[in-house]
Design an enzyme around this catalytic site. Structure first.
Site, PDB file in Angstrom:
ATOM      1  N   TRP A   1     -12.416 -40.927 -11.888  1.00 39.26           N
ATOM      2  CA  TRP A   1     -10.555 -41.095 -12.571  1.00 39.26           C
ATOM      3  C   TRP A   1     -10.023 -39.960 -10.911  1.00 39.26           C
ATOM      4  CZ3 TRP A   1     -10.508 -43.205 -16.395  1.00 39.26           C
ATOM      5  CH2 TRP A   1     -11.662 -43.489 -17.094  1.00 39.26           C
TER       6      TRP A   1
ATOM      7  N   ASP B   1      -4.279 -33.525 -12.605  1.00 40.86           N
ATOM      8  CA  ASP B   1      -4.896 -34.414 -14.332  1.00 40.86           C
ATOM      9  C   ASP B   1      -5.725 -33.190 -14.436  1.00 40.86           C
ATOM     10  OD1 ASP B   1      -5.828 -35.593 -15.849  1.00 40.86           O
ATOM     11  OD2 ASP B   1      -6.522 -37.045 -14.580  1.00 40.86           O
TER      12      ASP B   1
ATOM     13  N   LYS C   1      -9.426 -35.117 -25.056  1.00 38.44           N
ATOM     14  CA  LYS C   1     -10.169 -33.832 -25.089  1.00 38.44           C
ATOM     15  C   LYS C   1     -10.013 -32.516 -25.868  1.00 38.44           C
ATOM     16  CE  LYS C   1     -11.393 -36.692 -20.914  1.00 38.44           C
ATOM     17  NZ  LYS C   1     -12.355 -37.592 -21.849  1.00 38.44           N
TER      18      LYS C   1
END
Lengths: 357, 357
Positions: free
Chosen positions: B101, B168, B193
Site C-alpha cells: 500500500w 495511512d 477494518k
C-alpha cells in the site's frame, strides 16, 4: 402508522429489499457472518458483484463493448471523471443545461476541454427540455441529464445527434427501457433513487471511447482500472452494491424495465391528472417534458403551503417538500413507490380541496 | 456454529453494531422508514453525521484546525488526493516504503510533485519498519503507512521529523491513542477494518495545509469542498457512515482508544507468545515491529499448511489465509475481535501441535 416516502433521494426501495438486506446484516445467507464483515474477495461477495453486473447488462440490454461499473463518489465525481476520461487535450464536448446538476456537470468539465453549452432552459427557470438546437461539428460527445430531479423535467425522446450521448441518469435509470443502446457513449447514475441506497455509483462505458495513454490518469480515476478488475480494484462499497443487486433482482422479477415504465406511467398519470384537475394546485414543468419520477407542483394560494405540508405529514406522507431552490412541493414516485401511495396522495389533495376551496 | 472472523478487511465489527444496524435497515429509530431510504438532508441523518464527526474528534483528541471528513473511494483515492491537495507545483514530499500500500501511494503521488523514497524495507520482503534515515530539507510532508496489513508490521513510535506526518491508518485507526496530534498533517483510513463497513473513508486534515487557489482542483477532489459542507457536499454514503458512527460509539462506551490499546496488546501478546512457543509455527515480521492488528505466520513444515487451514475452518475460524502475495497465514485481530476468539485460535494451534509434532 404506515409511511409513504416521497423523498427525492435517498428514497424508497422495495420493502422486500429492506427485509432481505436487514437479514443479511444479521446473517448473510446462513453463513454465520454479517454481510458487513465478509471479505470483498470472498466467493460469496464475488457472486454478488457478478450478479449485479449481469443484472445491469440484462435489464438494460447492453451490447458487447459496454461495461457496467460500480464505483463511488456519486454523480458529482462523474462530472469530472467523464471529461477527464473522454476528452484528450484540445478536444471539445457539447452540453445541454437543463438544471442544477447539468450546470454543475459542465462547470467541472471545463477543466478538461472546450465545453460548449448548445442549449439551455435556464432563462425559463429550467421548466422545459430544449429540443431546437443543432450541434456543430467536432464534438466528442453530447452530455445531457435525462431527468431533472429538482425541476421535474425529463427527456421523453433522446436527442438525434451524430455523436455519442453521455447521460446522467441518476434519477431515472431502470425506470424505462433505453431503446437502442448504441446511441450512448457513457451512462452514469448515483444509486440512491431507483437502484439502491447511497454509496455506489453505476457507470456504463463504451470501452472504445477510452483513449488516454495508460498511466496518464490517476489509477482510481481511469475507468479502465475498474473495467480490468470488474469494480473490485480496491475494496468496493460492499453493502451498497449488495442492496443495489437485490433491488435490480426485484426489478427483474417484476418484469424488467418495461414493467417499470408501465407502472411509472400509470402513477404519473394519476398524479398529474389530479394536479391539472384540482384548482388548488398547479404543475411547474412544461407538460410535454413532465418527469415520470419527480412531480413538482405549487399551491395556487401560497399561504396554504404550510397547511398542506402538515396535512400530508400527519397522514404519513413524507419527503414532499420541494427543493430549497424552487420551493413548493415535489412528489418523487420512483420504481419502488406503489400506486396505492400515489392514490393515497391524490385522495389527500382532494380532501384538502374540499376543506379549502 | 459460532464463527471467529479473522479476515483482514472488511472484517469483524462488534455484534451489538450488527444488531443495531440490521434493525435500522428495517426501521430507523422507530421512524417507520429504513435508514436506507431517508434523505441525507433529513434531521435524523444530520444528527448521525454530526455525531460521527464528534466521535472522531473526541476519540482522537483532535485540536482546533483539524477537520474529520467522511469521504468515499477508499485509501486508494487518498493516494492521489493527498499530494494533489498538499503539494503545489514544484514541491516535494518524502515517502517511506513499507509494503504494497505504501508503494501504491507513492506511485500515485509522483504525478503531483517530486516524491523521494527516504527509506524502504522492500529488499527484506517488507518484514520491518525502517527507522534509520534522515530527512533532507524542503519536504512538505513525510508519508508513512502506520500498519502494514499484508506484512504484519506496525509503527510503534512515530518518526521524529520536522515536517507534518501524513499517515495511512487504514488498518489501525482507533486501535490506540495517537499521542500529540500536532505532529500529523493528514490522516486517512478506509473504514473497513476498525471503523465500520466498506464504503466510506475517513480523512482528518489540518486545514492550514490546503493552499491551492480556490477552484483550481475539481470540486469533489478539493478537501475544502467537504470541509465547508461537513461531508455532505453531495449525497454521502449514508449507511456506511451510520454503521461507522455506531462502531465509534461502541469504542467510546468500551473506554475509548486507550481501552482498545490495552485489549489489543493483550490479544496480540497471547497470539505471538503461542507462535514463538509452538515449534510448528514461525512469525514472519521482525519482533520489534510486529503489528497488533495483523499477525502473519507460516508453518515450519509447509506441507501442513492445507491441513492447518482446514482444521481451523472446521472449527469455525475463517479469514486466516495469508495474502496471496506472501502466502502462509494471517490472523487479523482488530478492535472488535474478542480475546476469547484469540484464545480459541491458540488452543487450535496447540491441538494441531499435539497431532503433528
Amino acid at each position: 402508522m404506515k409511511k409513504h416516502n416521497f423523498s427525492a433521494g435517498p428514497s424508497i426501495l422495495p420493502g422486500e429489499v429492506f427485509a432481505e438486506a436487514a437479514e443479511a446484516v444479521r446473517d448473510f445467507n446462513g453463513s454465520g457472518l454479517s454481510i458487513l464483515e465478509i471479505s470483498h474477495r470472498s466467493e460469496a461477495f464475488s457472486e454478488v458483484l457478478d450478479e449485479a453486473h449481469q443484472l445491469v447488462r440484462d435489464l438494460l440490454n447492453l451490447p458487447e463493448g459496454y461495461q457496467p461499473l460500480f464505483l463511488t463518489g456519486g454523480a458529482s465525481t462523474q462530472f469530472f471523471m467523464v471529461p477527464m476520461n473522454l476528452l484528450l487535450s484540445g478536444e471539445k464536448a457539447a452540453y445541454v443545461d437543463t438544471g442544477a446538476w447539468a450546470s454543475k456537470s459542465l462547470k467541472e468539465a471545463r477543466r478538461f476541454g472546450q465545453i460548449d453549452v448548445v442549449a439551455s432552459s435556464k432563462d425559463d427557470g429550467y421548466t422545459f427540455i430544449p429540443k431546437d438546437y443543432t450541434l456543430g461539428s467536432g464534438y466528442r460527445y453530447l452530455h445531457i441529464t435525462s431527468n431533472n430531479t429538482i425541476y421535474g423535467t425529463q427527456y421523453r425522446a433522446w436527442p438525434e445527434v451524430d455523436v455519442p450521448l453521455v447521460v446522467d441518469m441518476s434519477s431515472d435509470i431502470f425506470s424505462r427501457p433505453l431503446g437502442d443502446v448504441s446511441r450512448f457513449g457513457l451512462i452514469y447514475a448515483g444509486a440512491q433513487k431507483n437502484m439502491g441506497p447511497a454509496g455506489t455509483t453505476l457507470v456504463i462505458v463504451r470501452e472504445d471511447l477510452l483513449r488516454h495513454a495508460l498511466g496518464e490518469l490517476p489509477t482510481m480515476l481511469d475507468y479502465r482500472t475498474h473495467i480490468a478488475k470488474k469494480s473490485a480494484f480496491n475494496t468496493p462499497p460492499v453493502f451498497p452494491i449488495y442492496v443495489s443487486m437485490l433491488t435490480l433482482r426485484w426489478v427483474k422479477e417484476q418484469g424488467g424495465v418495461e414493467a417499470m415504465e408501465r407502472r411509472n406511467l400509470a402513477k404519473a398519470r394519476l398524479l398529474y391528472e389530479e394536479i391539472d384537475r384540482n384548482a388548488l394546485f398547479r404543475g411547474t414543468a412544461r407538460r410535454e417534458d413532465r418527469s415520470l419520477m419527480n412531480v413538482p407542483f405549487v399551491l395556487e394560494r401560497p399561504e396554504l403551503e404550510q397547511d398542506f405540508l402538515a396535512f400530508c405529514e400527519e397522514a404519513g406522507c413524507v419527503g414532499l417538500k420541494g427543493h430549497r431552490s424552487v420551493g413548493g412541493f415535489r412528489a418523487s414516485i420512483y420504481n419502488a413507490m406503489p400506486i396505492e401511495s400515489v392514490k393515497f396522495l391524490v385522495e389527500l389533495m382532494q380532501e384538502f380541496e374540499r376543506r379549502f376551496s
